[in-house]
Design an enzyme around this catalytic site. Structure first.
Site, PDB file in Angstrom:
ATOM      1  N   ASP A 169       0.527  -1.135  -0.128  1.00  0.00           N
ATOM      2  CA  ASP A 169       0.140  -0.022  -0.556  1.00  0.00           C
ATOM      3  C   ASP A 169       0.396   1.607  -0.260  1.00  0.00           C
ATOM      4  O   ASP A 169       0.315   2.508  -0.620  1.00  0.00           O
ATOM      5  CB  ASP A 169      -1.172   0.523   0.664  1.00  0.00           C
ATOM      6  CG  ASP A 169      -1.561  -0.882   0.974  1.00  0.00           C
ATOM      7  OD1 ASP A 169      -2.405  -1.520   2.268  1.00  0.00           O
ATOM      8  OD2 ASP A 169      -2.336  -1.839  -0.491  1.00  0.00           O
ATOM      9  N   LYS A 222     -12.150 -37.849 -21.129  1.00  0.00           N
ATOM     10  CA  LYS A 222     -12.559 -36.922 -22.048  1.00  0.00           C
ATOM     11  C   LYS A 222     -13.073 -35.769 -20.898  1.00  0.00           C
ATOM     12  O   LYS A 222     -14.206 -36.445 -20.180  1.00  0.00           O
ATOM     13  CB  LYS A 222     -13.766 -36.675 -22.685  1.00  0.00           C
ATOM     14  CG  LYS A 222     -14.063 -35.721 -23.201  1.00  0.00           C
ATOM     15  CD  LYS A 222     -15.154 -35.921 -24.679  1.00  0.00           C
ATOM     16  CE  LYS A 222     -15.549 -34.936 -25.372  1.00  0.00           C
ATOM     17  NZ  LYS A 222     -15.753 -33.990 -24.586  1.00  0.00           N
ATOM     18  N   LYS A 281      -8.259 -42.460 -30.339  1.00  0.00           N
ATOM     19  CA  LYS A 281      -6.704 -41.617 -31.197  1.00  0.00           C
ATOM     20  C   LYS A 281      -5.952 -42.817 -31.278  1.00  0.00           C
ATOM     21  O   LYS A 281      -5.778 -43.728 -30.808  1.00  0.00           O
ATOM     22  CB  LYS A 281      -6.518 -41.218 -30.020  1.00  0.00           C
ATOM     23  CG  LYS A 281      -7.091 -39.948 -29.693  1.00  0.00           C
ATOM     24  CD  LYS A 281      -6.212 -38.054 -28.875  1.00  0.00           C
ATOM     25  CE  LYS A 281      -7.017 -37.520 -28.203  1.00  0.00           C
ATOM     26  NZ  LYS A 281      -6.130 -36.545 -27.338  1.00  0.00           N
ATOM     27  N   CYS A 294     -37.613 -12.049   9.319  1.00  0.00           N
ATOM     28  CA  CYS A 294     -38.337 -13.597   8.928  1.00  0.00           C
ATOM     29  C   CYS A 294     -37.537 -14.647   9.039  1.00  0.00           C
ATOM     30  O   CYS A 294     -36.335 -14.474   9.065  1.00  0.00           O
ATOM     31  CB  CYS A 294     -38.232 -13.583   7.063  1.00  0.00           C
ATOM     32  SG  CYS A 294     -39.041 -14.753   6.745  1.00  0.00           S
TER      33      CYS A 294
HETATM   34  S1  IVH Z   1      -8.460 -34.206 -28.852  1.00  0.00           S
HETATM   35  C1  IVH Z   1      -7.569 -31.984 -31.889  1.00  0.00           C
HETATM   36  N1  IVH Z   1      -8.580 -35.451 -26.255  1.00  0.00           N
HETATM   37  O1  IVH Z   1     -12.886 -32.295 -25.713  1.00  0.00           O
HETATM   38  C2  IVH Z   1      -7.350 -32.888 -30.493  1.00  0.00           C
HETATM   39  N2  IVH Z   1      -9.726 -33.607 -26.657  1.00  0.00           N
HETATM   40  O2  IVH Z   1     -15.426 -32.202 -27.725  1.00  0.00           O
HETATM   41  C3  IVH Z   1      -8.714 -33.068 -30.265  1.00  0.00           C
HETATM   42  N3  IVH Z   1     -11.864 -32.711 -24.002  1.00  0.00           N
HETATM   43  O3  IVH Z   1     -12.577 -28.990 -28.124  1.00  0.00           O
HETATM   44  C4  IVH Z   1      -8.795 -32.841 -28.850  1.00  0.00           C
HETATM   45  N4  IVH Z   1     -10.770 -34.264 -23.295  1.00  0.00           N
HETATM   46  O4  IVH Z   1     -10.915 -29.359 -25.351  1.00  0.00           O
HETATM   47  C5  IVH Z   1      -9.196 -34.622 -26.734  1.00  0.00           C
HETATM   48  N5  IVH Z   1      -8.077 -36.298 -23.838  1.00  0.00           N
HETATM   49  C6  IVH Z   1      -8.931 -35.528 -24.371  1.00  0.00           C
HETATM   50  C7  IVH Z   1     -10.290 -34.938 -23.871  1.00  0.00           C
HETATM   51  C8  IVH Z   1     -10.506 -33.523 -25.290  1.00  0.00           C
HETATM   52  C9  IVH Z   1     -11.321 -32.931 -23.202  1.00  0.00           C
HETATM   53  C10 IVH Z   1     -12.059 -31.852 -25.475  1.00  0.00           C
HETATM   54  C11 IVH Z   1     -11.024 -31.046 -25.501  1.00  0.00           C
HETATM   55  C12 IVH Z   1     -11.835 -30.617 -27.567  1.00  0.00           C
HETATM   56  C13 IVH Z   1     -13.224 -30.911 -27.400  1.00  0.00           C
HETATM   57  C14 IVH Z   1     -13.770 -32.454 -28.261  1.00  0.00           C
END
Ligand code: IVH
Length: 672
Positions: free
Chosen positions: A38, A117, A292, A434
């Site tokens: 401050d 996810k 993936k 109240c």
């Molecule tokens: S891969 C090209 N992996 O879900 C990369 N996404 O609905 C695409 N998300 O925008 C994303 N966990 O923000 C990926 N293990 C994960 C994820 C993930 C959450 C989110 C991400 C994406 C959204 C798609």
């Protein structure tokens, strides 16, 4: 001071203040005291007033009071941020593989990674030479908002990478989230402070990222998990998604720990079945499993569908569990602020292993919009959300329904005419006396996070009010064992215990008392800042809103509410009475930097045998130590209680020492 000397001093002050801000907001490690801060700040303000030519656009004095009014700068992602296609069952997943196999037949045997996810807010972190230079939201995928200052407050975002081998310029993609525990805590604090609660952790996280004031973001204690890298035109030191996750962790990024590598889709399906029950248990929102293709080479080959979705990844989602049950009744709870909160009383129903018998209805507008009526069959779900949600009525032809629900025009407790502020969805009981409001405020006062009066829960507060033994919180301190014995459910011992617990609460520090008084907008953190700054109730009661507003970490809404509270004669009287009754009106001197735990950082996990988490935290701070939420390499030790979760695992992974409550008490040289 003349020209050049003044300019040099102003520059010096700016540097010192920015450095202090960084330590305070970003590193969570204040380097100078508030008073010192401050003093520097005022000196700079005075200097700039005398020498207006020294005012620079970036001077920290421009940040006083309100944060920057404008929104965020736009940020264009190097590579667009994509979303994911969904698959709701095995058949849809198989179709996805078939489509890919037509482009690259190897996918069938190349292996897949499975990742949780995370259900939060997507962000992109740009690293230049291993230093985090930009943090941005997803935005429309091509262009997001530059929220760098906010993202730097996410404590597990690495500001500088460890190890080696990263591309010179890369964008690391991840998901910022709020833990379910923190979400519940925040909502409790907001409820206590009379602020609207968040609907779910995802909204709370996304909202926190877009705060104009980074200290608000920081106070939410966001976390991040990372899972993807874009480094256009450069080489990555790994060839598969699975190795990439490991590489990200080695560079210092938090990576969700449950990921798996499977050889093919059949194995993926088997594993996915084990993910479904797991997701519920995690302390963060998870809305599926991302499948993936493992080799990164195939990612390039498969490419994307438009600029929207990659072909090499898909989100396997689980349909949320929805149950139908009967809505027996719509009831209303009158909150401490007078807000009328409607909720549904349901025929008990099991959803995902939990018996649900009530669900929030949020507000009367929502009931009307969904045309929810008493007696209806309704759909209820708990998917992703922590609080059960009532989706809406199931209307069958030919089945008679009750009349549309009519919101009351009088308070269900005191019968005062309700008020509906034009810009709000909530309806309020305006009567400060109240009984419904008084009941809630006394329950809050006695609660664990406030004065912590053990044995004084909602039932007993109600009994005391009904028997007219108390009318306000001050009356609690005049209760006698004899009076309690006249109530049902009290015996000699329990009556004595309660009186003793009430008396013991007199010693709580000023910060606790301030929070317990339930001044609008004043949560645990705000109360602590106020108490530390003013030291005594007297000093605070005399302060103007302007003075309060100048405290770091206190915004105008809190300042107005606090000053307004002490203007009200009724409140002044209450506080005076509490003082006469012997309550502590002082805050102990901050011991930061002193004491047996000076410079040490602790994380608490699980339920400790005797201390609540809040109390354990106070004890550590009183001994000069620091408490944080997340385990990192800087953690001195993790205090482990029963049912400890992910933090314990993380501590083990980092090799951080684990201690129990007894050891903590020994180190802090405290008695339980
Ligand atoms: S891969 C090209 N992996 O879900 C990369 N996404 O609905 C695409 N998300 O925008 C994303 N966990 O923000 C990926 N293990 C994960 C994820 C993930 C959450 C989110 C991400 C994406 C959204 C798609």
């Amino acid at each position: 001071m003349k020209g050049r000397a003044a300019a040099a001093r102003a520059a010096e002050l700016r540097r010192l203040i920015e450095r202090a801000n960084h330590g305070y907001y970003v590193l969570d490690k204040p380097e100078i005291s508030d008073a010192e801060y401050d003093r520097l700040f005022r000196e700079l303000q005075e200097l700039e007033a005398k020498h207006p030519e020294l005012r620079t656009p970036d001077s920290p004095t421009h940040r006083v009071g309100a944060p920057p009014a404008a929104g965020f700068k736009k940020h264009r992602h190097l590579v667009p941020m994509l979303s994911l296609a969904n698959a709701f069952n095995e058949a849809e997943l198989a179709e996805w593989e078939e489509r890919n196999a037509r482009l690259s037949p190897e996918v069938k045997t190349a292996g897949y990674t499975l990742e949780v996810k995370i259900d939060g807010a997507a962000v992109s972190l740009t690293y230049d030479d291993g230093v985090c230079v930009i943090g941005a939201t997803r935005g429309n995928g091509v262009e997001g908002e530059d929220v760098t200052t906010n993202l730097r407050t996410v404590l597990d975002v690495p500001l500088r990478l460890r190890g080696k081998g990263w591309p010179k310029l890369m964008e690391v993609r991840g998901e910022v989230y709020l833990s379910k525990t923190r979400f519940a805590e925040l909502n409790k604090e907001r409820d206590h402070a009379g602020e609207p609660t968040f609907a779910n952790p995802r909204n709370a996280a996304a909202g926190a990222l877009r705060q104009l004031d980074p200290k608000i973001t920081r106070s939410r204690r966001l976390r991040i998990f990372c899972f993807h890298v874009e480094a256009p035109g450069q080489k990555l030191p790994v060839a598969t998604q699975h190795d990439l996750l490991q590489q990200l962790a080695a560079w210092g990024f938090p990576v969700e720990p449950h990921h798996k590598l499977v050889p093919d889709l059949a194995a993926a399906n088997q594993e996915i079945a084990t993910f479904e029950p797991l997701l519920e248990q995690l302390d963060y929102g998870a809305d599926g499993v991302v499948v993936k293709v493992n080799p990164l080479e195939l990612h390039a080959e498969l490419g994307t569908v438009g600029d929207r979705e990659p072909r090499w990844a898909i989100a396997r989602k689980f349909a949320p569990e929805v149950r139908v049950t009967r809505l027996k009744e719509i009831r209303i709870n009158v909150g401490r602020t007078g807000a009328l909160n409607p909720y549904a009383v349901l025929e008990p129903v099991e959803i995902g292993g939990v018996t649900v018998s009530t669900a929030t209805l949020h507000n009367f507008e929502l009931i009307k919009a969904k045309d929810i009526r008493e007696g209806d069959l309704v759909e209820v779900t708990r998917a992703g959300e922590v609080i059960p949600q009532l989706l809406g009525p199931v209307i069958k032809k030919g089945v008679r329904r009750a009349r549309p629900y009519q919101p009351p025009d009088r308070c269900p407790v005191c019968k005062s005419k309700v008020e509906h502020p034009p810009d709000e969805v909530m309806v309020y009981c305006p009567n400060v006396s109240c009984l419904g409001r008084i009941f809630e405020s006394i329950v809050h006062f006695a609660s664990r996070t406030a004065m912590d009066i053990r044995g004084l829960g909602p039932e007993r507060v109600k009994a005391l009010l009904d028997a007219k033994l108390i009318k306000d919180v001050a009356d609690l301190y005049e209760l006698t064992t004899m009076q309690l014995l006249t109530l049902e459910g009290f015996a000699e011992k329990s009556a004595q215990q309660l009186v003793a617990a009430i008396q013991a609460s007199q010693q709580q520090p000023l910060s606790t008392l301030l929070f317990a008084l339930g001044i609008r907008h004043v949560g645990v953190q705000g109360a602590r800042l106020l108490a530390r700054h003013f030291g005594t109730m007297k000093a605070l009661a005399k302060a103007s809103a302007d003075e309060i507003n100048k405290i770091r970490g206190i915004g105008p809404a809190i300042a107005e509410a606090v000053a307004g509270f002490f203007v009200e004669p009724k409140n002044r009287k209450l506080v005076e009475r509490l003082e006469k009754l012997g309550l502590n009106m002082k805050e102990p001197e901050a011991t930061e930097g002193k004491g047996p735990l000076a410079g040490q950082v602790y994380v608490i996990t699980g339920t400790l045998p005797s201390l609540s988490r809040a109390k354990a935290g106070e004890l550590i701070e009183a001994a000069g130590g620091h408490v944080t939420d997340g385990v990192s390499r800087n953690t001195t030790a993790v205090v482990v209680g029963a049912d400890a979760g992910a933090k314990l695992e993380k501590a083990k992974a980092f090799g951080v020492p684990l201690i129990d409550e007894a050891e903590l008490l020994r180190r802090a040289r405290a008695k339980p």
